[in-house]
Design a protein around this motif. Structure first.
Motif, PDB file in Angstrom:
ATOM      1  N   GLU A   3      -4.445  13.895 -10.712  1.00  0.00           N
ATOM      2  CA  GLU A   3      -5.254  13.217  -9.704  1.00  0.00           C
ATOM      3  C   GLU A   3      -6.548  12.723 -10.345  1.00  0.00           C
ATOM      4  O   GLU A   3      -7.050  13.331 -11.302  1.00  0.00           O
ATOM      5  N   ARG A  46      -7.682   3.590  -4.756  1.00  0.00           N
ATOM      6  CA  ARG A  46      -6.464   4.387  -4.873  1.00  0.00           C
ATOM      7  C   ARG A  46      -5.203   3.534  -4.779  1.00  0.00           C
ATOM      8  O   ARG A  46      -4.095   4.041  -4.961  1.00  0.00           O
ATOM      9  N   ASP A  47      -5.351   2.243  -4.513  1.00  0.00           N
ATOM     10  CA  ASP A  47      -4.200   1.330  -4.567  1.00  0.00           C
ATOM     11  C   ASP A  47      -3.513   1.372  -5.927  1.00  0.00           C
ATOM     12  O   ASP A  47      -2.328   1.057  -6.038  1.00  0.00           O
ATOM     13  N   ASP A  49      -2.947   3.914  -8.031  1.00  0.00           N
ATOM     14  CA  ASP A  49      -2.501   5.220  -8.520  1.00  0.00           C
ATOM     15  C   ASP A  49      -1.290   5.117  -9.444  1.00  0.00           C
ATOM     16  O   ASP A  49      -1.255   5.728 -10.518  1.00  0.00           O
ATOM     17  N   ALA A  50      -0.289   4.348  -9.021  1.00  0.00           N
ATOM     18  CA  ALA A  50       0.940   4.252  -9.820  1.00  0.00           C
ATOM     19  C   ALA A  50       0.660   3.589 -11.170  1.00  0.00           C
ATOM     20  O   ALA A  50       1.137   4.050 -12.219  1.00  0.00           O
ATOM     21  N   HIS A 180       8.979  -1.677   0.356  1.00  0.00           N
ATOM     22  CA  HIS A 180       8.541  -0.400  -0.202  1.00  0.00           C
ATOM     23  C   HIS A 180       9.263   0.724   0.525  1.00  0.00           C
ATOM     24  O   HIS A 180       9.577   0.615   1.710  1.00  0.00           O
ATOM     25  N   ALA A 183       7.934   6.617   1.276  1.00  0.00           N
ATOM     26  CA  ALA A 183       7.010   7.403   0.444  1.00  0.00           C
ATOM     27  C   ALA A 183       5.990   6.503  -0.247  1.00  0.00           C
ATOM     28  O   ALA A 183       4.794   6.841  -0.329  1.00  0.00           O
ATOM     29  N   GLU A 184       6.438   5.359  -0.762  1.00  0.00           N
ATOM     30  CA  GLU A 184       5.517   4.420  -1.396  1.00  0.00           C
ATOM     31  C   GLU A 184       4.483   3.925  -0.397  1.00  0.00           C
ATOM     32  O   GLU A 184       3.290   3.811  -0.723  1.00  0.00           O
ATOM     33  N   GLN A 186       3.445   5.351   2.410  1.00  0.00           N
ATOM     34  CA  GLN A 186       2.508   6.407   2.775  1.00  0.00           C
ATOM     35  C   GLN A 186       1.460   6.597   1.690  1.00  0.00           C
ATOM     36  O   GLN A 186       0.277   6.813   1.978  1.00  0.00           O
ATOM     37  N   SER A 187       1.883   6.519   0.430  1.00  0.00           N
ATOM     38  CA  SER A 187       0.948   6.667  -0.683  1.00  0.00           C
ATOM     39  C   SER A 187      -0.078   5.537  -0.698  1.00  0.00           C
ATOM     40  O   SER A 187      -1.260   5.760  -0.998  1.00  0.00           O
ATOM     41  N   LEU A 188       0.354   4.325  -0.368  1.00  0.00           N
ATOM     42  CA  LEU A 188      -0.560   3.181  -0.324  1.00  0.00           C
ATOM     43  C   LEU A 188      -1.479   3.225   0.889  1.00  0.00           C
ATOM     44  O   LEU A 188      -2.583   2.670   0.856  1.00  0.00           O
ATOM     45  N   VAL A 283       3.138  -1.253  -7.774  1.00  0.00           N
ATOM     46  CA  VAL A 283       3.733   0.062  -7.605  1.00  0.00           C
ATOM     47  C   VAL A 283       5.097   0.140  -8.283  1.00  0.00           C
ATOM     48  O   VAL A 283       5.456   1.156  -8.863  1.00  0.00           O
TER      49      VAL A 283
END
Length: 297
Positions: A3, A46-47, A49-50, A180, A183-184, A186-188, A283
């Protein structure tokens, strides 16, 4: 799972000072090259992260929340929500990071900020602050119809009974992002919301100042045309290698503008993604690969 660490830098604006948040991903060391990733109009750091996870083996990856978004302060004077002011904030961030040059990935508004920063040069022709530039679905000419579409939802400040409800709303206004998984998505979506106490209990609100819409709403076709001329002049003056990413169905970056960008200025390398509009989220593996291959030739 790795993280990022949340940090802040103090920046100057017309009303005084504000804090800009930035997310720093652990890399191979403090002397590693810096990759700066900057988000679009209503998004946050945080967009990326991947992409950051894919690049942190080589880079010190820095993902700021532009003023008025995410964990950054809201400006006391909304007129400050404009690209030149954001460029100034990034110069301050580079000073905090103690680096002379960075590689830059910018989505939409973040690309325009990168273009502005990359157009700057040092004294006596010294290299500018951007070594390699990735423009994600944005260029000097922005389709006015896309601005109107975005203007229909930006600054509305909706409130939601749950995070899932908020994520569904974001999905409804973000069809251009392309397919997407749940899960993708939700992460975004999750980092974009803050839980707050409402009249009827807990509610979820978007992490951006609704006032960012005020300068945006003031853009007329005439102002857009004047801005386009200035952006083309900045683009034509670029000397850094440039990669242009485009959603093949983008309504903001036209195919004609993208092609023109391959023929003038830095003669950008163009990569298009089928089934995507405005804008690729970086992503998916093929999108990350395009950025990684350009930055690590």
């Amino acid at each position: 799972m790795t993280e990022p660490r949340l940090n802040f830098v103090t920046c100057l604006d017309a009303a005084g000072l504000h804090r800009m948040a930035y997310w720093e991903w652990p890399g191979p060391g403090t002397d590693a090259p810096v990759l700066l990733c900057v988000h679009g109009l209503t998004r946050q750091g945080r967009d990326f992260d991947a992409l950051a996870r894919a690049m942190q083996h080589r880079y010190r990856v820095i993902c700021p929340d532009v003023a008025g978004r995410g964990r950054s302060d809201w400006l006391r004077q909304p007129a400050g929500y404009q690209v030149p002011a954001y460029v100034a904030d990034m110069v301050t961030l580079l000073a905090r990071l103690d680096v002379a040059q960075v590689d830059w990935v910018g989505t939409s508004m973040g690309g325009l900020i990168g273009l502005g920063l990359a157009s700057l040069s040092g004294p006596d022709g010294a290299p500018g602050p951007v070594r390699r530039l990735v423009l994600n679905d944005v260029g000097p000419a922005i389709e006015y119809a896309a601005l109107q579409r975005i203007g229909a939802y930006v600054g509305k400040a909706p409130r939601f009974a749950s995070l899932d409800e908020g994520a569904a709303y974001l999905r409804s206004i973000s069809e251009g992002f392309g397919p997407h998984t749940e899960a993708e998505w939700q992460s975004l979506s999750a980092p974009l919301f803050a839980e707050a106490r409402g009249e009827h209990g807990s509610e979820w609100r978007l992490r951006y100042d609704p006032a960012i819409a005020l300068p945006f709403a003031a853009v007329t076709p005439e102002l857009a045309a004047a801005g386009e001329a200035a952006l083309w002049a900045a683009y034509d003056g670029l000397r850094c290698p440039t990669l242009l990413l485009r959603g093949a169905e983008s309504d903001l970056l036209s195919a004609a503008t993208a092609q023109a960008m391959t023929q003038r200025g830095p003669r950008a390398r163009l990569v298009e993604f089928a089934g995507v509009g405005h804008a690729p989220t970086l992503v998916h593996k093929e999108q990350i690969a395009a950025v990684r291959d350009f930055l690590t030739p």
